[in-house]
Design a protein around this motif. Sequence first.
Motif, PDB file in Angstrom:
ATOM      1  N   ILE A 199      -3.555  -2.025  -9.297  1.00  0.00           N
ATOM      2  CA  ILE A 199      -2.249  -2.657  -9.026  1.00  0.00           C
ATOM      3  C   ILE A 199      -1.529  -1.942  -7.891  1.00  0.00           C
ATOM      4  CG2 ILE A 199       0.016  -3.131 -10.008  1.00  0.00           C
ATOM      5  CD1 ILE A 199      -1.360  -3.420 -12.739  1.00  0.00           C
ATOM      6  N   LEU A 200      -1.529  -0.594  -7.888  1.00  0.00           N
ATOM      7  CA  LEU A 200      -0.872   0.157  -6.831  1.00  0.00           C
ATOM      8  C   LEU A 200      -1.537  -0.063  -5.477  1.00  0.00           C
ATOM      9  CD1 LEU A 200      -0.049   3.577  -8.558  1.00  0.00           C
ATOM     10  CD2 LEU A 200       1.528   1.728  -8.001  1.00  0.00           C
ATOM     11  N   THR A 201      -2.858  -0.186  -5.470  1.00  0.00           N
ATOM     12  CA  THR A 201      -3.566  -0.423  -4.213  1.00  0.00           C
ATOM     13  C   THR A 201      -3.136  -1.738  -3.596  1.00  0.00           C
ATOM     14  OG1 THR A 201      -5.455   0.879  -4.984  1.00  0.00           O
ATOM     15  CG2 THR A 201      -5.835  -0.629  -3.154  1.00  0.00           C
ATOM     16  N   ARG A 202      -3.008  -2.771  -4.423  1.00  0.00           N
ATOM     17  CA  ARG A 202      -2.578  -4.071  -3.912  1.00  0.00           C
ATOM     18  C   ARG A 202      -1.112  -4.020  -3.448  1.00  0.00           C
ATOM     19  NH1 ARG A 202      -5.245  -8.686  -7.911  1.00  0.00           N
ATOM     20  NH2 ARG A 202      -7.393  -7.911  -7.824  1.00  0.00           N
ATOM     21  N   LEU A 203      -0.261  -3.317  -4.203  1.00  0.00           N
ATOM     22  CA  LEU A 203       1.132  -3.185  -3.783  1.00  0.00           C
ATOM     23  C   LEU A 203       1.247  -2.461  -2.437  1.00  0.00           C
ATOM     24  CD1 LEU A 203       3.023  -2.244  -7.083  1.00  0.00           C
ATOM     25  CD2 LEU A 203       3.225  -4.363  -5.788  1.00  0.00           C
ATOM     26  N   HIS A 204       0.395  -1.470  -2.243  1.00  0.00           N
ATOM     27  CA  HIS A 204       0.395  -0.707  -0.993  1.00  0.00           C
ATOM     28  C   HIS A 204       0.088  -1.621   0.193  1.00  0.00           C
ATOM     29  CE1 HIS A 204      -0.164   2.521   1.849  1.00  0.00           C
ATOM     30  NE2 HIS A 204      -1.473   2.262   1.989  1.00  0.00           N
ATOM     31  N   ARG A 205      -0.921  -2.465   0.041  1.00  0.00           N
ATOM     32  CA  ARG A 205      -1.267  -3.373   1.125  1.00  0.00           C
ATOM     33  C   ARG A 205      -0.155  -4.400   1.354  1.00  0.00           C
ATOM     34  NH1 ARG A 205      -6.603  -3.270  -1.242  1.00  0.00           N
ATOM     35  NH2 ARG A 205      -6.147  -5.257  -2.275  1.00  0.00           N
ATOM     36  N   MET A 206       0.399  -4.901   0.255  1.00  0.00           N
ATOM     37  CA  MET A 206       1.444  -5.909   0.390  1.00  0.00           C
ATOM     38  C   MET A 206       2.685  -5.356   1.094  1.00  0.00           C
ATOM     39  SD  MET A 206       3.989  -7.521  -2.387  1.00  0.00           S
ATOM     40  CE  MET A 206       5.036  -6.149  -1.993  1.00  0.00           C
ATOM     41  N   LEU A 207       3.142  -4.160   0.707  1.00  0.00           N
ATOM     42  CA  LEU A 207       4.350  -3.603   1.297  1.00  0.00           C
ATOM     43  C   LEU A 207       4.147  -3.284   2.766  1.00  0.00           C
ATOM     44  CD1 LEU A 207       7.243  -2.754   0.714  1.00  0.00           C
ATOM     45  CD2 LEU A 207       6.413  -0.482   0.116  1.00  0.00           C
ATOM     46  N   GLY A 208       2.916  -2.875   3.123  1.00  0.00           N
ATOM     47  CA  GLY A 208       2.639  -2.600   4.527  1.00  0.00           C
ATOM     48  C   GLY A 208       2.775  -3.833   5.399  1.00  0.00           C
ATOM     49  N   HIS A 209       2.419  -5.004   4.843  1.00  0.00           N
ATOM     50  CA  HIS A 209       2.564  -6.246   5.598  1.00  0.00           C
ATOM     51  C   HIS A 209       3.984  -6.811   5.497  1.00  0.00           C
ATOM     52  CE1 HIS A 209      -1.658  -6.646   6.663  1.00  0.00           C
ATOM     53  NE2 HIS A 209      -1.985  -6.376   5.402  1.00  0.00           N
ATOM     54  N   LEU A 210       4.586  -6.682   4.330  1.00  0.00           N
ATOM     55  CA  LEU A 210       5.898  -7.293   4.090  1.00  0.00           C
ATOM     56  C   LEU A 210       7.034  -6.513   4.735  1.00  0.00           C
ATOM     57  CD1 LEU A 210       7.378  -9.572   2.515  1.00  0.00           C
ATOM     58  CD2 LEU A 210       7.607  -7.953   0.624  1.00  0.00           C
ATOM     59  N   GLN A 211       7.023  -5.202   4.553  1.00  0.00           N
ATOM     60  CA  GLN A 211       8.082  -4.336   5.079  1.00  0.00           C
ATOM     61  C   GLN A 211       7.438  -3.110   5.716  1.00  0.00           C
ATOM     62  OE1 GLN A 211      11.287  -5.013   5.102  1.00  0.00           O
ATOM     63  NE2 GLN A 211      11.331  -6.801   3.733  1.00  0.00           N
ATOM     64  N   PRO A 212       6.973  -3.232   6.973  1.00  0.00           N
ATOM     65  CA  PRO A 212       6.199  -2.132   7.571  1.00  0.00           C
ATOM     66  C   PRO A 212       6.999  -0.839   7.781  1.00  0.00           C
ATOM     67  CG  PRO A 212       6.670  -3.848   9.189  1.00  0.00           C
ATOM     68  CD  PRO A 212       7.083  -4.400   7.859  1.00  0.00           C
ATOM     69  N   GLU A 213       8.297  -0.900   7.754  1.00  0.00           N
ATOM     70  CA  GLU A 213       9.102   0.313   7.966  1.00  0.00           C
ATOM     71  C   GLU A 213       9.820   0.751   6.700  1.00  0.00           C
ATOM     72  OE1 GLU A 213      11.712  -0.268  11.224  1.00  0.00           O
ATOM     73  OE2 GLU A 213      10.101  -0.496  12.697  1.00  0.00           O
ATOM     74  N   LEU A 214       9.417   0.237   5.551  1.00  0.00           N
ATOM     75  CA  LEU A 214      10.034   0.602   4.283  1.00  0.00           C
ATOM     76  C   LEU A 214       8.958   1.113   3.349  1.00  0.00           C
ATOM     77  CD1 LEU A 214      12.944   0.479   3.207  1.00  0.00           C
ATOM     78  CD2 LEU A 214      12.314  -1.598   1.988  1.00  0.00           C
ATOM     79  N   TYR A 215       9.245   2.194   2.614  1.00  0.00           N
ATOM     80  CA  TYR A 215       8.268   2.816   1.746  1.00  0.00           C
ATOM     81  C   TYR A 215       8.817   2.887   0.325  1.00  0.00           C
ATOM     82  CZ  TYR A 215       7.133   4.322   6.448  1.00  0.00           C
ATOM     83  OH  TYR A 215       6.888   4.334   7.791  1.00  0.00           O
ATOM     84  N   ALA A 216       7.916   3.175  -0.598  1.00  0.00           N
ATOM     85  CA  ALA A 216       8.330   3.264  -2.006  1.00  0.00           C
ATOM     86  C   ALA A 216       7.373   4.191  -2.733  1.00  0.00           C
ATOM     87  CB  ALA A 216       8.336   1.883  -2.652  1.00  0.00           C
ATOM     88  N   THR A 217       7.874   4.767  -3.831  1.00  0.00           N
ATOM     89  CA  THR A 217       7.013   5.516  -4.743  1.00  0.00           C
ATOM     90  C   THR A 217       6.985   4.759  -6.067  1.00  0.00           C
ATOM     91  OG1 THR A 217       8.803   6.865  -5.660  1.00  0.00           O
ATOM     92  CG2 THR A 217       7.733   7.684  -3.659  1.00  0.00           C
ATOM     93  N   ALA A 218       5.910   4.919  -6.802  1.00  0.00           N
ATOM     94  CA  ALA A 218       5.795   4.220  -8.084  1.00  0.00           C
ATOM     95  C   ALA A 218       4.781   4.948  -8.963  1.00  0.00           C
ATOM     96  CB  ALA A 218       5.377   2.761  -7.873  1.00  0.00           C
ATOM     97  N   MET A 219       4.945   4.758 -10.261  1.00  0.00           N
ATOM     98  CA  MET A 219       3.984   5.292 -11.234  1.00  0.00           C
ATOM     99  C   MET A 219       3.824   4.254 -12.337  1.00  0.00           C
ATOM    100  SD  MET A 219       3.935   8.972 -13.141  1.00  0.00           S
ATOM    101  CE  MET A 219       2.486   9.518 -14.030  1.00  0.00           C
ATOM    102  N   ILE A 220       2.567   3.973 -12.695  1.00  0.00           N
ATOM    103  CA  ILE A 220       2.259   2.986 -13.740  1.00  0.00           C
ATOM    104  C   ILE A 220       1.465   3.696 -14.836  1.00  0.00           C
ATOM    105  CG2 ILE A 220       1.156   0.787 -14.272  1.00  0.00           C
ATOM    106  CD1 ILE A 220       1.383   0.067 -11.311  1.00  0.00           C
ATOM    107  N   ALA A 221       1.909   3.490 -16.072  1.00  0.00           N
ATOM    108  CA  ALA A 221       1.198   4.041 -17.240  1.00  0.00           C
ATOM    109  C   ALA A 221       0.823   2.884 -18.173  1.00  0.00           C
ATOM    110  CB  ALA A 221       2.073   5.050 -17.968  1.00  0.00           C
ATOM    111  N   ARG A 222      -0.464   2.883 -18.629  1.00  0.00           N
ATOM    112  CA  ARG A 222      -0.927   1.817 -19.530  1.00  0.00           C
ATOM    113  C   ARG A 222      -1.169   2.396 -20.921  1.00  0.00           C
ATOM    114  NH1 ARG A 222      -6.560  -0.102 -18.133  1.00  0.00           N
ATOM    115  NH2 ARG A 222      -7.107   1.544 -19.618  1.00  0.00           N
TER     116      ARG A 222
END
Length: 579
Positions: free
Chosen positions: A425-448
Motif C-alpha cells: 500500500i505504501l509503495t503505491r501511495l509513494h508513486r501516486m503522490l509523486g505524480h499528484l503532488q511532486p513538491e509535497l511529501y508525507a510520512t505514514a505508518m500502517i499496522a495490520r
Amino acid sequence: MTANPAVWKIASAADAAEARAALDRVVTAAEVPPLERARFLTSLTALLRRCLERHGHWELLPRVDQVTEEAPGRLDVTVRPVGSMTPHSADEPALSCPLPRPAEPTLDAGAPLTAALLHADEHTAAVLNLLDEQEGLLHLHREELHQTNQGVLALHADLEAASRAQRELLEAERAARAEAERARRLLTFLTDASAAITASLNPAAILRSLADLLVPDYAAHLDVWLFDDEQEHTDDDRPQPVPHHAAAAVTAARTGRPQHAAAHPGALPGVDDLPPSALSPDRPLLAIPLTARRLLGVLTLTAPGPRFDPDTSVMLVELARRVGVALDNARRYEQYRDTAEALQRAQLTQLPTVPGLLLAARYLPATRGLNIGGDWYDAFLQPDGSLLAVIGDVTGHGLHAAVVMGQLRTALRAYAVETDSPAEILTRLHRMLGHLQPELYATAMIARFRPGEPEVVWASAGHPPAVVRDADGSVRVLETRPGVMLGIPMPFVYTDHRADLPVGSSLVLYTDGLVERRALGIDTGIARLGRALGTLSGPELEQDPQAAADALLKPLLHDSERDDDICLLLCHTVPPAGQ
C-alpha cells in the motif's frame, strides 16, 4: 661743567625784562625747542611778576649745567631777596630748562628791550605755528578717529547682523532637528505598532493591542466600530448609520474619508472638518475609516489634549489603514482556518469495534500559526476481518495540506481493497503522490492486526517508530529502519516488518508533533512517550483506553503552545470475547 654768573638785581619791571631777555638769549643759543622755551620763559615771567608785586629788591641767580657725554645740560634759575644767602621760604621752587647745546648766561644788556619784545613775538609765532601744526594733526587724527568710529559702527552693525543671522540659523537648525526627531519618533512608533498589530491573527487581540498602543499618549479614549455582515448596506456597499456612534464616525463610514470634529478647524492633512461632536463637546474627535479590500469599520479617537497635531494625525491615519489590513487578514484567516479544520475533522475516522482489539485516538491541532496541518489517523476493517491502523503526516499546513491528506486517506483505502500488505500500500501511495503532488511529501505508518495472530505486520514511510508495551509492562520501540518519505522523487519499494504483539500488549502510533521539541530533539520525546506508556497498567488500558490515551498525552504536552499538529492512535490487544 657748571657756570655761575653774577647775580642780577631785580628792582623794577625794566630789570625783570632785561633778565628775561638775557635768559631768552641763553635758551635760544642752546637751541631749546620753541615749545619748551615758551614754557620756561612764561614761567620765568610769572616768577618775576610775583617778585615785583611783593616790592623790595630781589636777586636772580642763573646756573647752567653744561651738556656732557654723561648727562644733558640744564639751566636752573633761583630768585631770593637781596642780602639773603638762600631762597625765601615763601618763593616758588627754582625753574629749570633742559639745554640741548652749551650756553652761557650773561649780564650785558644785549639787544634793546624793544628788539627783545619783538623776539618774544617770534617765540610766540613759533609756538603758534607749532600749535597750528598740532591743530592740523589733531584735526587729521580727529577725522581718522571719526572714520575709524564709522568703521567700528559699521563693523558692529555687520557683527550684529551676522549674530542675528547666526541665531536665526541656529534656531532654524534646532527646529529642524526637533522636527526630524519628532518624525523619527512617529515613524518608530508606527513601525513598532504595525509589528504589534500584525503579530496576531485574532481580531480581539488586535484591538486590545491597538488600545494599549494609543491610550493615553495619542488618544484619551478610542472606539472601534466594526461593521457586521448582518448590517444593512447602502448601494455603494457602505453601512447605514448607527445612532449611538458619533456623527464624525457616521460621516467617515459614509464617505470613506477621515473626519475631524471640533469647535475649531483642525487643518489636518487629508482630513475633513466637522462641527464639535455632541458626544465629546470639549475634546476634538478624529474618526478614521478602517479599510482593506473593503470598508471594515471606523476608528474614533478622542484627542489627548486640546487638539490633534497634524503630523500625528498623518501617522494615525496610516496606522488605521494597517489596522484595517490586519483585521481583514485575521478575518480571512479565521474563515480559512474554519474551512480547513472542518475539512480535516470531517475526514478523521470513527474508530471501528474489533474483537480482540481496543482502539483510542486523539487529534490536537497546533496552537501557533494556521492551526491546520496534514496529520491524520485511520482505522478500518478488511474483508478477511483484519484491521489496518494508519497514521500519517503531510508536510506543510493549511487547506492545501488538509486536501492532500484527504487524497492520501482515500487512495490508501482504495489500495487496501486490492492488497492487505502495508508495504505494498505504501509503495503505491509513494508513486501516486509523486505524480499528484511532486513538491509535497508525507510520512505514514500502517499496522495490520489479524484476529488470532499474536503479531503485528507493519511498514513505515519515513515516519517516527511505533512504541510497544508488552503484557509484562516492558516497553520497546520498533526501530527497524523506515523507508523514504512518500513523494520523494526516487523509486522505492517498501518492506513489511513483523513484531510480536501477544494479548495484553499495546501499540502506539503517533505523529512527530507529540515527541519533537526544538530544544530536545525527537529521541528524547520518544523516550518520554515510552516512559509514559510504561506507567500504565493492563487494567487501565483494558478498562478505559480513552483515559489511557489522555494519560499518554499529558506528560508530553507540558507546553501550552504547539507549533505542529498531534495525532495519536492507541491499539491494545485483549482476549476475544468468550475466551
